[in-house]
Design a protein around this motif. Structure first.
Motif, PDB file in Angstrom:
ATOM      1  N   ILE A  90       0.836  -1.208   0.000  1.00 53.27           N
ATOM      2  CA  ILE A  90       0.000   0.000   0.000  1.00 53.27           C
ATOM      3  C   ILE A  90       0.868   1.254   0.000  1.00 53.27           C
ATOM      4  CG2 ILE A  90      -1.643   1.348   1.372  1.00 53.27           C
ATOM      5  CD1 ILE A  90      -2.872  -1.361   2.242  1.00 53.27           C
ATOM      6  N   GLU A  91       1.917   1.242   0.841  1.00 54.17           N
ATOM      7  CA  GLU A  91       2.809   2.399   0.938  1.00 54.17           C
ATOM      8  C   GLU A  91       3.528   2.668  -0.381  1.00 54.17           C
ATOM      9  OE1 GLU A  91       6.726   3.847   3.514  1.00 54.17           O
ATOM     10  OE2 GLU A  91       6.311   1.721   3.230  1.00 54.17           O
ATOM     11  N   ARG A  92       3.921   1.600  -1.078  1.00 54.23           N
ATOM     12  CA  ARG A  92       4.730   1.764  -2.285  1.00 54.23           C
ATOM     13  C   ARG A  92       3.903   1.858  -3.565  1.00 54.23           C
ATOM     14  NH1 ARG A  92      10.000  -2.077  -0.846  1.00 54.23           N
ATOM     15  NH2 ARG A  92      10.407  -1.094   1.170  1.00 54.23           N
ATOM     16  N   HIS A  93       2.599   1.891  -3.414  1.00 48.95           N
ATOM     17  CA  HIS A  93       1.721   2.096  -4.571  1.00 48.95           C
ATOM     18  C   HIS A  93       0.760   3.265  -4.313  1.00 48.95           C
ATOM     19  CE1 HIS A  93       3.111  -2.029  -5.329  1.00 48.95           C
ATOM     20  NE2 HIS A  93       2.832  -1.797  -6.610  1.00 48.95           N
ATOM     21  N   PRO A  94       1.312   4.466  -4.075  1.00 48.72           N
ATOM     22  CA  PRO A  94       0.458   5.624  -3.801  1.00 48.72           C
ATOM     23  C   PRO A  94      -0.406   6.014  -4.993  1.00 48.72           C
ATOM     24  CG  PRO A  94       2.724   6.303  -4.172  1.00 48.72           C
ATOM     25  CD  PRO A  94       2.741   4.809  -4.074  1.00 48.72           C
ATOM     26  N   HIS A  95      -0.040   5.577  -6.174  1.00 47.00           N
ATOM     27  CA  HIS A  95      -0.836   5.848  -7.373  1.00 47.00           C
ATOM     28  C   HIS A  95      -2.078   4.962  -7.431  1.00 47.00           C
ATOM     29  CE1 HIS A  95       2.088   2.713  -8.094  1.00 47.00           C
ATOM     30  NE2 HIS A  95       1.369   2.244  -9.089  1.00 47.00           N
ATOM     31  N   VAL A  96      -2.113   3.919  -6.582  1.00 45.34           N
ATOM     32  CA  VAL A  96      -3.283   3.041  -6.508  1.00 45.34           C
ATOM     33  C   VAL A  96      -4.076   3.302  -5.236  1.00 45.34           C
ATOM     34  CG1 VAL A  96      -4.074   0.632  -6.397  1.00 45.34           C
ATOM     35  CG2 VAL A  96      -2.138   1.243  -7.870  1.00 45.34           C
ATOM     36  N   GLU A 105       5.341   2.758 -16.308  1.00 45.86           N
ATOM     37  CA  GLU A 105       6.070   1.769 -15.512  1.00 45.86           C
ATOM     38  C   GLU A 105       7.362   2.343 -14.935  1.00 45.86           C
ATOM     39  OE1 GLU A 105       8.344  -2.550 -16.166  1.00 45.86           O
ATOM     40  OE2 GLU A 105       7.398  -1.499 -17.852  1.00 45.86           O
ATOM     41  N   HIS A 106       8.086   3.133 -15.727  1.00 44.97           N
ATOM     42  CA  HIS A 106       9.347   3.700 -15.250  1.00 44.97           C
ATOM     43  C   HIS A 106       9.110   4.624 -14.062  1.00 44.97           C
ATOM     44  CE1 HIS A 106      13.440   5.238 -15.319  1.00 44.97           C
ATOM     45  NE2 HIS A 106      12.945   6.456 -15.280  1.00 44.97           N
ATOM     46  N   SER A 107       8.058   5.418 -14.119  1.00 44.66           N
ATOM     47  CA  SER A 107       7.737   6.323 -13.009  1.00 44.66           C
ATOM     48  C   SER A 107       7.403   5.543 -11.739  1.00 44.66           C
ATOM     49  CB  SER A 107       6.558   7.216 -13.392  1.00 44.66           C
ATOM     50  OG  SER A 107       6.862   7.996 -14.523  1.00 44.66           O
ATOM     51  N   VAL A 108       6.704   4.424 -11.914  1.00 47.42           N
ATOM     52  CA  VAL A 108       6.338   3.584 -10.772  1.00 47.42           C
ATOM     53  C   VAL A 108       7.600   3.017 -10.106  1.00 47.42           C
ATOM     54  CG1 VAL A 108       5.219   1.423 -10.070  1.00 47.42           C
ATOM     55  CG2 VAL A 108       4.058   2.989 -11.653  1.00 47.42           C
ATOM     56  N   LYS A 109       8.527   2.485 -10.924  1.00 47.32           N
ATOM     57  CA  LYS A 109       9.750   1.897 -10.370  1.00 47.32           C
ATOM     58  C   LYS A 109      10.622   2.950  -9.693  1.00 47.32           C
ATOM     59  CE  LYS A 109      11.002  -0.263 -14.194  1.00 47.32           C
ATOM     60  NZ  LYS A 109      11.767  -1.148 -15.114  1.00 47.32           N
ATOM     61  N   LYS A 110      10.712   4.128 -10.300  1.00 45.53           N
ATOM     62  CA  LYS A 110      11.515   5.200  -9.715  1.00 45.53           C
ATOM     63  C   LYS A 110      10.935   5.636  -8.379  1.00 45.53           C
ATOM     64  CE  LYS A 110      13.691   9.607 -10.906  1.00 45.53           C
ATOM     65  NZ  LYS A 110      13.877  10.631 -11.977  1.00 45.53           N
ATOM     66  N   ASN A 111       9.629   5.755  -8.320  1.00 45.90           N
ATOM     67  CA  ASN A 111       8.981   6.171  -7.078  1.00 45.90           C
ATOM     68  C   ASN A 111       9.113   5.096  -6.006  1.00 45.90           C
ATOM     69  OD1 ASN A 111       7.325   8.349  -5.863  1.00 45.90           O
ATOM     70  ND2 ASN A 111       5.808   6.719  -5.619  1.00 45.90           N
ATOM     71  N   LYS A 118      13.297   6.606   1.691  1.00 44.76           N
ATOM     72  CA  LYS A 118      12.656   7.346   2.765  1.00 44.76           C
ATOM     73  C   LYS A 118      12.353   6.445   3.959  1.00 44.76           C
ATOM     74  CE  LYS A 118      10.435  10.954  -0.031  1.00 44.76           C
ATOM     75  NZ  LYS A 118       9.141  11.518  -0.489  1.00 44.76           N
ATOM     76  N   SER A 119      12.197   5.130   3.659  1.00 46.91           N
ATOM     77  CA  SER A 119      11.844   4.171   4.720  1.00 46.91           C
ATOM     78  C   SER A 119      13.060   3.668   5.481  1.00 46.91           C
ATOM     79  CB  SER A 119      11.093   2.981   4.105  1.00 46.91           C
ATOM     80  OG  SER A 119       9.907   3.422   3.473  1.00 46.91           O
ATOM     81  N   GLY A 120      14.260   4.111   5.102  1.00 49.54           N
ATOM     82  CA  GLY A 120      15.450   3.721   5.844  1.00 49.54           C
ATOM     83  C   GLY A 120      16.550   3.067   5.039  1.00 49.54           C
TER      84      GLY A 120
END
Length: 253
Positions: A90-96, A105-111, A118-120
């Motif tokens: 959920i955290e890594r799919h803010p676009h969903v 797809e490239h934007s998704v992988k980069k994000n 940011k998570s450590g």
């Protein structure tokens, strides 16, 4: 969920009643899990979906087994594992699951990589396992670097890099410096794997096919020799080459 709960119940029963299952640890299961992963890989490469189903079941069983051992040690529960992976997705799919808009797809992988940092995570490459098989590891390293924009722009530039690395290897071979030869040979492999990514080839699968093709032809060659009452140990190189060419023709028939 009914089938999953049944699996959990079976693992609990086996842990209590089966002498072999009762003795298993994280360490003993680890080797078996690696084996199961390779068997899963074989099923995918061979397009054997019945076997794929079976191997996925074996891996799922291993996950439940690890969680059972962890629960006995007071480390964590199966529910903790399921909760954390759900939260991570959920955290890594803010676009969903959020209001962020990612166009491709490239934007998704980069994000994804940005969120991990940011998570450590201290590096984009931190998630690549140290013990990962080298061919697959090189592929994963390059994929992760590409995800944050560190990549070649066009495939022909990568091919030029391959040629450059081969030239550098040839120079070191002439110098006969074993350590530098090994280094340059590694660079050749790394650049070839990079080029494979650009032309949509999975290096491990390609090498598996090459291995399989060579073994089939070599074994056909041995069979042809046996039919002629000849031994591979008694033939000259030029005679072996003739059998090799014949084996290729047999394969095409």
């Amino acid at each position: 969920m009914k089938s999953f709960n049944r699996l959990v119940k079976i693992i609990h029963e086996l842990r209590e009643k089966c002498p072999w299952d009762a003795k298993q640890t994280f360490e003993t299961l680890r080797i078996l899990t690696i084996e199961e992963t390779y068997e899963l890989n074989d099923a995918i490469v061979n397009g054997d979906f019945q076997e794929l189903k079976n191997e996925l079941g074996d891996l799922l069983m291993h996950i439940v087994f690890y969680c059972k051992i962890a629960s006995e040690k007071g480390l964590f529960e199966l529910e903790n594992v399921l909760h954390e992976v759900c939260e991570k997705l959920i955290e890594r799919h803010p676009h969903v699951y959020g209001n962020q808009s990612l166009k491709d797809e490239h934007s998704v992988k980069k994000n994804w990589e940005k969120i991990k940092l940011k998570s450590g995570s201290k590096s984009v490459l931190q998630g690549v396992p140290n013990s990962m098989e080298p061919l697959s590891k090189a592929t994963r390293i390059q994929q992760k670097a590409s995800a944050v924009g560190f990549d070649w722009k066009q495939s022909h530039l990568v091919l030029e890099k391959v040629k450059e690395e081969i030239f550098e290897l040839e120079k070191e071979v002439q110098e006969n410096d074993q350590e530098k030869m090994e280094e340059e040979f590694g660079d050749v492999l790394f650049s070839l794997i990079n080029y494979a990514r650009f032309i949509a080839i999975e290096p491990d699968r390609a090498l598996q096919r090459a291995n399989k093709k060579f073994m089939e032809r070599f074994q056909t060659m041995e069979k042809l020799m046996n039919e002629n009452n000849q031994s591979i140990f008694d033939l000259r190189v030029d005679e072996l080459d003739k059998y090799w060419e014949k084996s290729k023709n047999v394969k095409r028939e």
